[in-house]
Design a protein around this motif. Structure first.
Motif, PDB file in Angstrom:
ATOM      1  N   GLY A  56       0.805  -1.216   0.000  1.00 18.37           N
ATOM      2  CA  GLY A  56       0.000   0.000   0.000  1.00 18.37           C
ATOM      3  C   GLY A  56       0.836   1.263   0.000  1.00 18.37           C
ATOM      4  N   ALA A  57       1.956   1.230   0.713  1.00 19.21           N
ATOM      5  CA  ALA A  57       2.823   2.411   0.801  1.00 19.21           C
ATOM      6  C   ALA A  57       3.468   2.754  -0.540  1.00 19.21           C
ATOM      7  N   LEU A  58       3.495   1.801  -1.453  1.00 14.64           N
ATOM      8  CA  LEU A  58       4.126   2.035  -2.754  1.00 14.64           C
ATOM      9  C   LEU A  58       3.165   2.580  -3.806  1.00 14.64           C
ATOM     10  N   LYS A  62       0.359  11.309  -2.891  1.00 17.80           N
ATOM     11  CA  LYS A  62      -0.461  12.512  -2.715  1.00 17.80           C
ATOM     12  C   LYS A  62      -0.521  12.962  -1.256  1.00 17.80           C
ATOM     13  N   VAL A  63      -0.645  11.998  -0.336  1.00 20.86           N
ATOM     14  CA  VAL A  63      -0.675  12.353   1.082  1.00 20.86           C
ATOM     15  C   VAL A  63       0.676  12.909   1.515  1.00 20.86           C
ATOM     16  N   ALA A  64       1.762  12.312   1.015  1.00 21.25           N
ATOM     17  CA  ALA A  64       3.109  12.793   1.341  1.00 21.25           C
ATOM     18  C   ALA A  64       3.285  14.246   0.898  1.00 21.25           C
ATOM     19  N   TRP A 217      13.685   6.327  -3.389  1.00 22.12           N
ATOM     20  CA  TRP A 217      14.358   5.731  -2.233  1.00 22.12           C
ATOM     21  C   TRP A 217      13.603   6.046  -0.944  1.00 22.12           C
ATOM     22  N   ILE A 218      12.967   7.213  -0.899  1.00 22.93           N
ATOM     23  CA  ILE A 218      12.169   7.575   0.278  1.00 22.93           C
ATOM     24  C   ILE A 218      10.937   6.686   0.366  1.00 22.93           C
ATOM     25  N   VAL A 219      10.270   6.499  -0.756  1.00 24.44           N
ATOM     26  CA  VAL A 219       9.059   5.662  -0.781  1.00 24.44           C
ATOM     27  C   VAL A 219       9.371   4.241  -0.340  1.00 24.44           C
ATOM     28  N   ILE A 220      10.401   3.638  -0.918  1.00 22.63           N
ATOM     29  CA  ILE A 220      10.739   2.238  -0.623  1.00 22.63           C
ATOM     30  C   ILE A 220      11.188   2.075   0.826  1.00 22.63           C
TER      31      ILE A 220
END
Length: 334
Positions: A56-58, A62-64, A217-220
């Protein structure tokens, strides 16, 4: 090692610690119902939840972007502001976790960011229109929506399936609840992990003086960290949400998870950083009240709601105090 770089590294590390704590603090809310109805064992449930949180985090940023750009003036944000905000949010999360209260990690982080920024640069550094539209209003409307929708989903299921024997219903919904709890975990990752992504992206833009961007890299990294936090479990909060507030059956667990997951999906799509905690707890309340209002355990609910009300103001002033002290200490001893 220069102080600015040391602060930057500290922010990234502490942000990931917050993300990890968010995993075991909030994901417990996402899987509490499937554990309380004994559909999955706690260990299987947290593993299942961790995998879906990561996926889900990947799925978006938009929220970030809302957290990193929408709430405060980026020019007013310094490394000291971000560090104070993260430490404040972690303190509040750990305190409520210790007390077994499912407060909002999202509101703790956003309240802390707003507080530290306001103490550093004044109230004009806050984007009040965005704060009102994407934090304050959803803080009240998303739980109300979750309660109402959960109530009517449950009433609808009762009406459609009332002729079917209870053992048969339980057998069906024990299986369906695996899907609904997975859906909730997926949308939890989409919503909550992105808040840490926004803070780290803001730290990168502040340190390197670049445009705000949520890099891969931040997302992962944030996705994997939240998954590890979920694996750690959140047993105290799981017990509060899953059994102390209202006793629920598999069909009720399915209704609550489907309701909560759908609200989280829609809010993440529009970049609104709502609270997973508020959403799932009020979904459970709505589902439980469809059976009978006396099923709700009002003293437990009152304690939970008091934590909701306190989270934003306490984290705001806590982070402001931490920023003031940190700014003085760095100026005095650096």
């Amino acid at each position: 090692m220069e102080l600015a770089f040391l602060l930057f590294v500290s922010i990234v590390v502490i942000a990931l610690i917050f993300d990890y704590i968010n995993g075991f603090h909030d994901a417990a809310n996402a899987i509490a119902t499937v554990v309380s109805t004994k559909v999955l064992s706690p260990r299987v449930a947290v593993t299942y939840g961790a995998i879906l949180n990561i996926i889900g985090a990947l799925l978006g940023t938009k929220v970030a972007t809302t957290v990193g750009q929408g709430l405060v003036d980026a020019q007013a944000v310094t490394s000291e502001v971000l560090l104070a905000a993260l430490i404040s949010a972690i303190i509040w999360n750990l305190l409520t976790w210790y007390k077994g209260l499912p407060s909002s990690s999202s509101h703790a982080l956003m309240g802390s960011l707003m507080g530290a920024t306001a103490f550093a640069a004044g109230g004009q550094s806050l984007h009040w229109d965005k704060i009102t539209g994407k934090v304050i209003i959803p803080m009240f409307t998303s739980p109300i929506m979750a309660f109402i929708i959960g109530y009517f989903v449950m009433v609808g299921l009762f009406w459609l399936l009332h002729r079917i024997a209870l053992p048969t219903l339980n057998a069906w919904f024990r299986k369906l609840q695996i899907l609904s709890s997975g859906y909730l975990c997926l949308t939890h990752g989409t919503n909550d992990a992105q808040k840490t992504m926004g803070i780290i992206a803001l730290a990168v833009a502040t340190y390197y003086q670049t445009e705000f961007e949520v890099s891969n890299w931040i997302v992962i990294t944030c996705a994997l960290t939240m998954g590890l936090g979920t694996m750690a479990g959140g047993w105290k909060i799981m017990r509060t949400v899953g059994s102390k507030m209202v006793k629920i059956t598999p069909i009720q667990g399915f209704a609550a998870e489907a309701t909560g997951g759908s609200i989280l999906f829609l809010t993440a799509h529009f970049g609104i950083p709502v609270s997973t905690t508020h959403t799932i707890t009020t979904s459970i309340m709505g589902v439980g009240s469809a059976q009978r209002l006396s099923a709700l355990k009002l003293p437990v609910i009152a304690n939970i709601m008091s934590a909701w009300v306190l989270t934003l103001p306490v984290s705001f002033f806590l982070s402001g105090g931490l920023y003031t002290f940190m700014h003085w200490a760095i100026a005095r001893f650096a």
